[in-house]
Design an enzyme around this catalytic site. Structure first.
Site, short mmCIF file in Angstrom:
data_model
loop_
_atom_site.label_atom_id
_atom_site.label_comp_id
_atom_site.label_asym_id
_atom_site.label_seq_id
_atom_site.Cartn_x
_atom_site.Cartn_y
_atom_site.Cartn_z
N ARG A 58 0.81 -1.23 0.00
CA ARG A 58 0.00 0.00 0.00
C ARG A 58 0.84 1.27 0.00
NH1 ARG A 58 -3.33 -0.90 4.84
NH2 ARG A 58 -2.50 -3.00 5.06
N GLU A 95 2.64 -8.98 14.67
CA GLU A 95 1.87 -9.29 15.86
C GLU A 95 2.26 -10.67 16.39
OE1 GLU A 95 -2.07 -8.23 14.82
OE2 GLU A 95 -2.73 -8.24 16.91
O1 LIG Z 1 3.32 -0.30 11.70
P1 LIG Z 1 3.13 -1.77 11.44
O2 LIG Z 1 2.48 -2.48 12.60
O3 LIG Z 1 4.37 -2.44 10.98
O4 LIG Z 1 2.03 -1.89 10.29
C1 LIG Z 1 1.98 -1.04 9.17
C2 LIG Z 1 2.09 -1.82 7.89
O5 LIG Z 1 0.99 -2.73 7.80
C3 LIG Z 1 0.39 -2.58 6.53
O6 LIG Z 1 1.00 -3.38 5.57
P2 LIG Z 1 0.74 -4.95 5.42
O7 LIG Z 1 1.89 -5.70 6.05
O8 LIG Z 1 -0.65 -5.26 5.90
O9 LIG Z 1 0.89 -5.17 3.85
P3 LIG Z 1 0.12 -4.58 2.56
O10 LIG Z 1 0.53 -3.14 2.43
O11 LIG Z 1 0.68 -5.41 1.46
O12 LIG Z 1 -1.37 -4.73 2.76
C4 LIG Z 1 0.62 -1.12 6.19
O13 LIG Z 1 0.49 -0.89 4.80
C5 LIG Z 1 2.00 -0.87 6.71
O14 LIG Z 1 3.01 -1.22 5.75
N1 LIG Z 2 -5.65 -1.28 11.39
C1 LIG Z 2 -5.02 -1.20 10.21
N2 LIG Z 2 -5.67 -0.74 9.13
C2 LIG Z 2 -5.03 -0.65 7.94
N3 LIG Z 2 -3.77 -1.01 7.76
C3 LIG Z 2 -3.08 -1.47 8.81
N4 LIG Z 2 -1.80 -1.88 8.93
C4 LIG Z 2 -1.61 -2.26 10.20
N5 LIG Z 2 -2.72 -2.10 10.93
C5 LIG Z 2 -3.67 -1.59 10.07
#
Ligand SMILES: O=P(O)(O)OC[C@H]1O[C@H](OP(=O)(O)OP(=O)(O)O)[C@H](O)[C@@H]1O
Ligand SMILES: Nc1ncnc2[nH]cnc12
Length: 170
Positions: A58, A95
């Site tokens: 994202r 997590e």
């Molecule tokens: O601060 P944190 O606890 O590390 O979480 C934040 C990360 O989690 C989500 O990515 P995700 O790993 O869900 O991957 P995605 O972007 O491919 O959906 C978001 O886009 C951040 O990169």
């Molecule tokens: N609650 C949340 N919503 C969207 N993206 C996330 N990445 C980590 N936690 C999230």
């Protein structure tokens, strides 16, 4: 413009108990998309940035657009096994358990001024891993800019000593 109006709360995604911040309504609306991009550019405030670094997946929505607008190159940080050339790897905490992020070894030159961008700052584990990789490569982190900061998860603590901005806070 109140960008928060364009963030949709989805309960229990991707797991029970998680309140997921869905940014797709903001991406879908050209006015909101433009307002967010303009706000990101304003945060740069004319500072010299050589590279914008964003994380899969994202972070890739706004990262390249910001880079294009501020005259910087774009560096994708990806999940393991996706980048074709030699990489720097960094393990980070999830997590439950750990995961790894990768960046091409030649993406950052020593002394490059770097802006890190992602959509959401949650626990900060992902951003912290990217900070470590950029610094290992010799980059200077100018700031970290997020669309959303879930402040109750204290992600900023993991990024202490750096300038951290977010357009929307919960
Ligand atoms: O601060 P944190 O606890 O590390 O979480 C934040 C990360 O989690 C989500 O990515 P995700 O790993 O869900 O991957 P995605 O972007 O491919 O959906 C978001 O886009 C951040 O990169
Ligand atoms: N609650 C949340 N919503 C969207 N993206 C996330 N990445 C980590 N936690 C999230």
């Amino acid at each position: 413009m109140e960008l928060q109006k364009y963030i949709r709360d989805v309960q229990d995604f991707p797991k029970p108990g998680i309140g997921f911040k869905d940014i797709t309504p903001l991406l879908l609306n050209n006015e909101a998309l433009t307002a967010a991009l303009n706000a990101f550019i304003k945060l740069v405030d004319g500072q010299k940035i050589d590279k914008v670094v964003s994380m899969e997946s994202r972070g890739f929505f706004f990262g390249p657009m910001i880079a294009k607008e501020i005259g910087a190159g774009f560096v994708p940080v990806r999940k393991p096994g996706k980048l074709p050339y030699k990489t720097i790897k960094q393990e980070y905490a999830l997590e439950y358990g750990t995961d790894v992020l990768e960046m091409h070894v030649d993406a950052i030159q020593k002394g490059d001024r770097v802006l890190i961008h992602d959509d959401v700052l949650a626990t900060g584990g992902t951003a912290e891993a990217v900070v470590k990789m950029v610094e290992e490569a010799g980059g200077i982190i100018v700031q970290l800019d997020f669309l959303i900061d879930l402040t109750f998860l204290n992600g900023k603590k993991k990024l202490a000593g750096h300038t951290v901005n977010a357009l929307i806070e919960y």
